[in-house]
Design a protein around this motif. Structure first.
Motif, PDB file in Angstrom:
ATOM      1  N   LEU A  21       0.838  -1.201   0.000  1.00  0.00           N
ATOM      2  CA  LEU A  21       0.000   0.000   0.000  1.00  0.00           C
ATOM      3  C   LEU A  21       0.878   1.258   0.000  1.00  0.00           C
ATOM      4  O   LEU A  21       0.711   2.141  -0.842  1.00  0.00           O
ATOM      5  CB  LEU A  21      -0.926   0.006   1.214  1.00  0.00           C
ATOM      6  CG  LEU A  21      -1.684   1.307   1.464  1.00  0.00           C
ATOM      7  CD1 LEU A  21      -2.708   1.543   0.367  1.00  0.00           C
ATOM      8  CD2 LEU A  21      -2.351   1.288   2.823  1.00  0.00           C
ATOM      9  N   TYR A  25       2.412   5.084  -2.649  1.00  0.00           N
ATOM     10  CA  TYR A  25       2.299   6.497  -2.285  1.00  0.00           C
ATOM     11  C   TYR A  25       3.635   7.195  -2.058  1.00  0.00           C
ATOM     12  O   TYR A  25       3.684   8.419  -2.026  1.00  0.00           O
ATOM     13  CB  TYR A  25       1.474   6.643  -1.006  1.00  0.00           C
ATOM     14  CG  TYR A  25       0.007   6.410  -1.195  1.00  0.00           C
ATOM     15  CD1 TYR A  25      -0.837   7.444  -1.592  1.00  0.00           C
ATOM     16  CD2 TYR A  25      -0.547   5.163  -0.969  1.00  0.00           C
ATOM     17  CE1 TYR A  25      -2.197   7.243  -1.752  1.00  0.00           C
ATOM     18  CE2 TYR A  25      -1.908   4.950  -1.126  1.00  0.00           C
ATOM     19  CZ  TYR A  25      -2.718   5.989  -1.524  1.00  0.00           C
ATOM     20  OH  TYR A  25      -4.061   5.781  -1.680  1.00  0.00           O
ATOM     21  N   ARG A  40      -3.850  16.066   1.793  1.00  0.00           N
ATOM     22  CA  ARG A  40      -4.609  15.645   2.973  1.00  0.00           C
ATOM     23  C   ARG A  40      -5.553  14.484   2.639  1.00  0.00           C
ATOM     24  O   ARG A  40      -5.687  13.538   3.413  1.00  0.00           O
ATOM     25  CB  ARG A  40      -5.382  16.846   3.529  1.00  0.00           C
ATOM     26  CG  ARG A  40      -6.166  16.569   4.779  1.00  0.00           C
ATOM     27  CD  ARG A  40      -5.333  16.272   5.986  1.00  0.00           C
ATOM     28  NE  ARG A  40      -4.509  17.401   6.363  1.00  0.00           N
ATOM     29  CZ  ARG A  40      -3.728  17.393   7.428  1.00  0.00           C
ATOM     30  NH1 ARG A  40      -3.686  16.349   8.217  1.00  0.00           N
ATOM     31  NH2 ARG A  40      -2.980  18.427   7.721  1.00  0.00           N
ATOM     32  N   LYS A  41      -6.176  14.529   1.474  1.00  0.00           N
ATOM     33  CA  LYS A  41      -7.104  13.468   1.071  1.00  0.00           C
ATOM     34  C   LYS A  41      -6.373  12.123   0.929  1.00  0.00           C
ATOM     35  O   LYS A  41      -6.886  11.087   1.346  1.00  0.00           O
ATOM     36  CB  LYS A  41      -7.785  13.847  -0.246  1.00  0.00           C
ATOM     37  CG  LYS A  41      -8.789  12.842  -0.721  1.00  0.00           C
ATOM     38  CD  LYS A  41      -9.462  13.293  -2.014  1.00  0.00           C
ATOM     39  CE  LYS A  41     -10.460  12.270  -2.490  1.00  0.00           C
ATOM     40  NZ  LYS A  41     -11.090  12.680  -3.749  1.00  0.00           N
ATOM     41  N   GLN A  42      -5.171  12.149   0.358  1.00  0.00           N
ATOM     42  CA  GLN A  42      -4.396  10.923   0.213  1.00  0.00           C
ATOM     43  C   GLN A  42      -3.998  10.360   1.577  1.00  0.00           C
ATOM     44  O   GLN A  42      -4.017   9.145   1.783  1.00  0.00           O
ATOM     45  CB  GLN A  42      -3.142  11.192  -0.617  1.00  0.00           C
ATOM     46  CG  GLN A  42      -3.423  11.508  -2.062  1.00  0.00           C
ATOM     47  CD  GLN A  42      -2.173  11.988  -2.774  1.00  0.00           C
ATOM     48  OE1 GLN A  42      -1.518  12.925  -2.328  1.00  0.00           O
ATOM     49  NE2 GLN A  42      -1.843  11.326  -3.877  1.00  0.00           N
ATOM     50  N   ARG A  44      -5.667  10.673   4.355  1.00  0.00           N
ATOM     51  CA  ARG A  44      -6.869  10.044   4.927  1.00  0.00           C
ATOM     52  C   ARG A  44      -7.138   8.684   4.280  1.00  0.00           C
ATOM     53  O   ARG A  44      -7.559   7.735   4.952  1.00  0.00           O
ATOM     54  CB  ARG A  44      -8.068  10.969   4.775  1.00  0.00           C
ATOM     55  CG  ARG A  44      -8.036  12.147   5.746  1.00  0.00           C
ATOM     56  CD  ARG A  44      -9.358  12.892   5.800  1.00  0.00           C
ATOM     57  NE  ARG A  44      -9.784  13.402   4.511  1.00  0.00           N
ATOM     58  CZ  ARG A  44      -9.521  14.623   4.033  1.00  0.00           C
ATOM     59  NH1 ARG A  44      -8.811  15.465   4.752  1.00  0.00           N
ATOM     60  NH2 ARG A  44      -9.954  14.996   2.848  1.00  0.00           N
ATOM     61  N   GLN A  45      -6.881   8.581   2.968  1.00  0.00           N
ATOM     62  CA  GLN A  45      -7.067   7.288   2.284  1.00  0.00           C
ATOM     63  C   GLN A  45      -6.120   6.237   2.859  1.00  0.00           C
ATOM     64  O   GLN A  45      -6.524   5.101   3.121  1.00  0.00           O
ATOM     65  CB  GLN A  45      -6.804   7.439   0.786  1.00  0.00           C
ATOM     66  CG  GLN A  45      -7.863   8.204   0.044  1.00  0.00           C
ATOM     67  CD  GLN A  45      -7.459   8.485  -1.399  1.00  0.00           C
ATOM     68  OE1 GLN A  45      -6.292   8.375  -1.769  1.00  0.00           O
ATOM     69  NE2 GLN A  45      -8.436   8.860  -2.203  1.00  0.00           N
ATOM     70  N   ILE A  46      -4.868   6.619   3.065  1.00  0.00           N
ATOM     71  CA  ILE A  46      -3.886   5.694   3.631  1.00  0.00           C
ATOM     72  C   ILE A  46      -4.307   5.279   5.034  1.00  0.00           C
ATOM     73  O   ILE A  46      -4.269   4.094   5.382  1.00  0.00           O
ATOM     74  CB  ILE A  46      -2.481   6.332   3.650  1.00  0.00           C
ATOM     75  CG1 ILE A  46      -1.946   6.471   2.234  1.00  0.00           C
ATOM     76  CG2 ILE A  46      -1.522   5.526   4.518  1.00  0.00           C
ATOM     77  CD1 ILE A  46      -0.663   7.266   2.136  1.00  0.00           C
ATOM     78  N   GLN A  47      -4.715   6.255   5.847  1.00  0.00           N
ATOM     79  CA  GLN A  47      -5.130   5.939   7.218  1.00  0.00           C
ATOM     80  C   GLN A  47      -6.312   4.980   7.227  1.00  0.00           C
ATOM     81  O   GLN A  47      -6.346   4.039   8.030  1.00  0.00           O
ATOM     82  CB  GLN A  47      -5.486   7.223   7.960  1.00  0.00           C
ATOM     83  CG  GLN A  47      -4.280   8.074   8.282  1.00  0.00           C
ATOM     84  CD  GLN A  47      -4.650   9.416   8.863  1.00  0.00           C
ATOM     85  OE1 GLN A  47      -5.527  10.111   8.359  1.00  0.00           O
ATOM     86  NE2 GLN A  47      -3.969   9.787   9.939  1.00  0.00           N
ATOM     87  N   THR A  48      -7.268   5.181   6.342  1.00  0.00           N
ATOM     88  CA  THR A  48      -8.432   4.298   6.263  1.00  0.00           C
ATOM     89  C   THR A  48      -8.016   2.892   5.849  1.00  0.00           C
ATOM     90  O   THR A  48      -8.425   1.898   6.461  1.00  0.00           O
ATOM     91  CB  THR A  48      -9.469   4.862   5.278  1.00  0.00           C
ATOM     92  OG1 THR A  48      -9.888   6.142   5.734  1.00  0.00           O
ATOM     93  CG2 THR A  48     -10.671   3.935   5.158  1.00  0.00           C
ATOM     94  N   LYS A  49      -7.194   2.801   4.807  1.00  0.00           N
ATOM     95  CA  LYS A  49      -6.777   1.491   4.309  1.00  0.00           C
ATOM     96  C   LYS A  49      -5.897   0.748   5.309  1.00  0.00           C
ATOM     97  O   LYS A  49      -6.066  -0.451   5.511  1.00  0.00           O
ATOM     98  CB  LYS A  49      -6.057   1.647   2.972  1.00  0.00           C
ATOM     99  CG  LYS A  49      -6.988   2.075   1.846  1.00  0.00           C
ATOM    100  CD  LYS A  49      -6.230   2.329   0.561  1.00  0.00           C
ATOM    101  CE  LYS A  49      -7.175   2.809  -0.532  1.00  0.00           C
ATOM    102  NZ  LYS A  49      -6.452   3.092  -1.788  1.00  0.00           N
ATOM    103  N   LYS A  52      -7.763  -0.833   8.168  1.00  0.00           N
ATOM    104  CA  LYS A  52      -8.416  -2.116   7.854  1.00  0.00           C
ATOM    105  C   LYS A  52      -7.420  -3.272   7.847  1.00  0.00           C
ATOM    106  O   LYS A  52      -7.816  -4.426   7.918  1.00  0.00           O
ATOM    107  CB  LYS A  52      -9.117  -2.028   6.505  1.00  0.00           C
ATOM    108  CG  LYS A  52     -10.286  -1.063   6.516  1.00  0.00           C
ATOM    109  CD  LYS A  52     -10.909  -0.931   5.150  1.00  0.00           C
ATOM    110  CE  LYS A  52     -12.044   0.089   5.181  1.00  0.00           C
ATOM    111  NZ  LYS A  52     -12.625   0.312   3.855  1.00  0.00           N
TER     112      LYS A  52
END
Length: 91
Positions: A21, A25, A40-42, A44-49, A52
């Motif tokens: 993952l 990036y 910032r959006k990227q 947040r995507q990393i934190q979400t993934k 999980k």
């Protein structure tokens, strides 16, 4: 902004998933440390993934490196400072 992302994940399979993952990036500077140039959006995507992937006892830490501090990075020994192509140095 450049983010230093480090992790301590005990399960080999989950650790490999996290590495795959993060390789999408940024640059792997050590086994469990990545330097990523992110919006910032990227982030947040990393934190979400990653949320999980990891277990409750695993750790992921996010450190912002901004402005002139990003230009003060250096390495010793076999270390190498990676400069993202999108990072512009203005004197």
């Amino acid at each position: 902004m450049i983010w230093l992302i480090s992790f301590d994940i005990s399960d080999d399979k989950k650790r490999r998933r996290a590495v795959r993952l993060l390789e999408g990036y940024g640059h792997r500077s050590q086994y469990s440390v990545f330097e990523c140039l992110l919006h910032r959006k990227q982030l947040r995507q990393i934190q979400t993934k990653l949320g999980k992937i990891i277990d409750a006892d695993d750790k992921v830490l996010y450190y912002p490196i901004c402005g002139k501090d990003a230009l003060c990075r250096y390495a010793d020994g076999a270390g190498e400072v990676h400069w993202p192509a999108a990072l512009h140095v203005i004197d």
